[in-house]
Design a protein around this motif. Structure first.
Motif, PDB file in Angstrom:
ATOM      1  N   GLY A 112       0.798  -0.755  -0.190  1.00  0.00           N
ATOM      2  CA  GLY A 112      -0.099  -0.157  -0.390  1.00  0.00           C
ATOM      3  C   GLY A 112       0.646   1.375  -0.129  1.00  0.00           C
ATOM      4  N   THR A 113       0.470   3.012  -0.477  1.00  0.00           N
ATOM      5  CA  THR A 113       0.759   4.040  -0.993  1.00  0.00           C
ATOM      6  C   THR A 113       0.410   4.367   0.921  1.00  0.00           C
ATOM      7  N   VAL A 114       1.354   5.536   1.456  1.00  0.00           N
ATOM      8  CA  VAL A 114       0.713   5.999   2.763  1.00  0.00           C
ATOM      9  C   VAL A 114       1.015   7.597   2.821  1.00  0.00           C
ATOM     10  N   GLN A 115      -0.175   8.222   2.365  1.00  0.00           N
ATOM     11  CA  GLN A 115       0.558  10.156   1.934  1.00  0.00           C
ATOM     12  C   GLN A 115       0.284  10.558   3.454  1.00  0.00           C
ATOM     13  N   SER A 116       1.007  11.295   3.138  1.00  0.00           N
ATOM     14  CA  SER A 116       0.740  12.487   4.350  1.00  0.00           C
ATOM     15  C   SER A 116       0.280  13.415   3.984  1.00  0.00           C
ATOM     16  N   ALA A 117      -0.169  14.819   4.583  1.00  0.00           N
ATOM     17  CA  ALA A 117      -0.141  15.724   4.132  1.00  0.00           C
ATOM     18  C   ALA A 117       0.196  16.840   4.724  1.00  0.00           C
ATOM     19  N   ASN A 118       0.019  17.976   4.319  1.00  0.00           N
ATOM     20  CA  ASN A 118       0.274  19.537   5.188  1.00  0.00           C
ATOM     21  C   ASN A 118      -0.106  20.646   6.122  1.00  0.00           C
ATOM     22  N   LEU A 119      -0.220  19.992   6.657  1.00  0.00           N
ATOM     23  CA  LEU A 119      -1.301  21.605   7.517  1.00  0.00           C
ATOM     24  C   LEU A 119      -1.269  23.029   7.836  1.00  0.00           C
ATOM     25  N   VAL A 120      -1.717  22.995   6.035  1.00  0.00           N
ATOM     26  CA  VAL A 120      -0.891  25.222   5.459  1.00  0.00           C
ATOM     27  C   VAL A 120      -1.997  26.191   6.418  1.00  0.00           C
ATOM     28  N   VAL A 121      -2.716  26.616   7.505  1.00  0.00           N
ATOM     29  CA  VAL A 121      -3.362  27.901   7.456  1.00  0.00           C
ATOM     30  C   VAL A 121      -2.125  29.122   7.661  1.00  0.00           C
ATOM     31  N   ASP A 122      -2.852  30.264   6.362  1.00  0.00           N
ATOM     32  CA  ASP A 122      -2.222  31.200   6.618  1.00  0.00           C
ATOM     33  C   ASP A 122      -3.063  32.234   7.154  1.00  0.00           C
ATOM     34  N   VAL A 123      -2.652  33.286   7.783  1.00  0.00           N
ATOM     35  CA  VAL A 123      -3.173  34.503   8.568  1.00  0.00           C
ATOM     36  C   VAL A 123      -2.573  35.931   7.948  1.00  0.00           C
ATOM     37  N   ASN A 124      -3.201  35.991   7.266  1.00  0.00           N
ATOM     38  CA  ASN A 124      -3.315  37.103   6.291  1.00  0.00           C
ATOM     39  C   ASN A 124      -2.167  37.429   5.257  1.00  0.00           C
ATOM     40  N   THR A 125      -1.670  36.484   4.681  1.00  0.00           N
ATOM     41  CA  THR A 125      -1.190  35.618   3.253  1.00  0.00           C
ATOM     42  C   THR A 125      -0.084  35.086   4.401  1.00  0.00           C
ATOM     43  N   SER A 126       0.081  35.401   5.407  1.00  0.00           N
ATOM     44  CA  SER A 126       1.673  34.971   5.814  1.00  0.00           C
ATOM     45  C   SER A 126       0.778  33.228   6.587  1.00  0.00           C
ATOM     46  N   PRO A 127       2.253  32.506   7.110  1.00  0.00           N
ATOM     47  CA  PRO A 127       2.220  31.219   7.558  1.00  0.00           C
ATOM     48  C   PRO A 127       2.023  31.359   8.580  1.00  0.00           C
ATOM     49  N   MET A 128       0.523  30.340   9.047  1.00  0.00           N
ATOM     50  CA  MET A 128       1.196  30.220  10.829  1.00  0.00           C
ATOM     51  C   MET A 128       1.877  29.462  10.992  1.00  0.00           C
ATOM     52  N   LEU A 129       2.849  29.555  12.154  1.00  0.00           N
ATOM     53  CA  LEU A 129       3.340  28.736  12.531  1.00  0.00           C
ATOM     54  C   LEU A 129       3.051  28.349  13.953  1.00  0.00           C
ATOM     55  N   THR A 130       3.609  27.354  14.913  1.00  0.00           N
ATOM     56  CA  THR A 130       2.961  27.049  15.772  1.00  0.00           C
ATOM     57  C   THR A 130       3.987  27.943  17.421  1.00  0.00           C
ATOM     58  N   ASP A 131       3.545  27.601  18.519  1.00  0.00           N
ATOM     59  CA  ASP A 131       5.178  27.737  19.097  1.00  0.00           C
ATOM     60  C   ASP A 131       5.393  29.335  19.559  1.00  0.00           C
ATOM     61  N   GLY A 132       3.960  30.158  19.506  1.00  0.00           N
ATOM     62  CA  GLY A 132       4.376  31.638  19.456  1.00  0.00           C
ATOM     63  C   GLY A 132       4.717  32.727  19.022  1.00  0.00           C
ATOM     64  N   THR A 133       4.922  31.800  17.766  1.00  0.00           N
ATOM     65  CA  THR A 133       5.032  33.307  16.282  1.00  0.00           C
ATOM     66  C   THR A 133       3.486  33.756  15.939  1.00  0.00           C
ATOM     67  N   SER A 134       4.282  35.075  15.679  1.00  0.00           N
ATOM     68  CA  SER A 134       2.887  36.236  15.430  1.00  0.00           C
ATOM     69  C   SER A 134       2.969  36.511  14.731  1.00  0.00           C
ATOM     70  N   THR A 135       1.729  37.020  13.847  1.00  0.00           N
ATOM     71  CA  THR A 135       0.975  38.152  12.657  1.00  0.00           C
ATOM     72  C   THR A 135       0.710  39.248  13.039  1.00  0.00           C
ATOM     73  N   THR A 136       1.730  40.421  13.319  1.00  0.00           N
ATOM     74  CA  THR A 136       0.575  41.619  13.121  1.00  0.00           C
ATOM     75  C   THR A 136      -0.071  42.353  12.427  1.00  0.00           C
ATOM     76  N   VAL A 137      -0.684  42.344  12.785  1.00  0.00           N
ATOM     77  CA  VAL A 137      -2.665  42.783  11.678  1.00  0.00           C
ATOM     78  C   VAL A 137      -2.325  44.785  12.028  1.00  0.00           C
ATOM     79  N   ALA A 138      -2.517  45.173  11.070  1.00  0.00           N
ATOM     80  CA  ALA A 138      -2.692  46.251  10.855  1.00  0.00           C
ATOM     81  C   ALA A 138      -4.314  46.595  11.506  1.00  0.00           C
ATOM     82  N   LEU A 139      -4.576  47.856  11.840  1.00  0.00           N
ATOM     83  CA  LEU A 139      -5.902  48.446  11.975  1.00  0.00           C
ATOM     84  C   LEU A 139      -6.590  49.034  10.706  1.00  0.00           C
ATOM     85  N   GLU A 140      -8.496  48.519  10.593  1.00  0.00           N
ATOM     86  CA  GLU A 140      -8.451  49.140   9.268  1.00  0.00           C
ATOM     87  C   GLU A 140      -8.922  50.260   9.091  1.00  0.00           C
TER      88      GLU A 140
END
Length: 179
Positions: free
Chosen positions: A40-68
């Motif tokens: 059989g073939t086992v395939q994995s996938a990447n969980l990729v979530v972008d926050v305002n077009t920047s990849p969301m990383l784990t463990d305390g990584t932050s993204t800056t959000v500008a005010l409207e």
């Protein structure tokens, strides 16, 4: 007569044992049958979530959000708003649906005095249509995006000494797989 009935009973029991053994023998043959299985073939996938077009990383990584409103001023009479766009760019071939949750009730500020007077609320959707609450979530299908609106407001009892102070506000974003 008694011997005859004992012989008949013994014959019936013997016949039952033979029939039982034949039945088990057939089942035993089924238990010993084997069939080769292809690799059989086992395939994995990447969980990729972008926050305002920047990849969301784990463990305390932050993204800056500008005010409207770039000239918006946070005052006790005037809240400020920011928009956060989460995109599910996961690579699963079968589709990976996520639930994104903003925990604005757990927002923290680097300015201790300001954090006592600051209230952060969020809503799934556009700011104009928002119903703000402490926690908001939305389901995001693979390849799709959801917008969250953040509202930051100050208590009416905020001391004037906090005027013209700045702060960095951190809001946890939680993402989990739905299916």
């Amino acid at each position: 007569m008694r011997i005859k009935s004992m012989l008949q009973t013994t014959a019936v029991l013997g016949l039952a044992v033979v029939v039982g053994l034949l039945g088990v023998g057939g089942t035993w043959a089924l238990w010993n049958v084997s069939a080769a299985a292809g690799a059989g073939t086992v395939q994995s996938a990447n969980l990729v979530v972008d926050v305002n077009t920047s990849p969301m990383l784990t463990d305390g990584t932050s993204t800056t959000v500008a005010l409207e409103g770039p000239t918006a001023q946070l005052t006790p009479d005037q809240p400020v708003y920011a928009t956060l766009k989460l995109t599910n760019n996961s690579t699963a071939t079968s589709g990976l649906t996520l639930r994104s949750t903003l925990r604005s009730d757990r927002a923290t500020s680097d300015n201790v005095e300001l954090s006592k007077a600051l209230t952060v609320q969020s809503a799934a959707g556009k700011c104009a249509d928002a119903t703000f609450q402490a926690t908001s979530s939305a389901v995001v299908a693979q390849g799709d995006s959801r917008t969250f609106c953040l509202r930051l407001s100050l208590s009416a009892k905020t001391p004037g000494s906090l005027s013209d102070k700045s702060a960095t506000v951190t809001i946890p974003v939680h993402v989990e797989q739905v299916r």
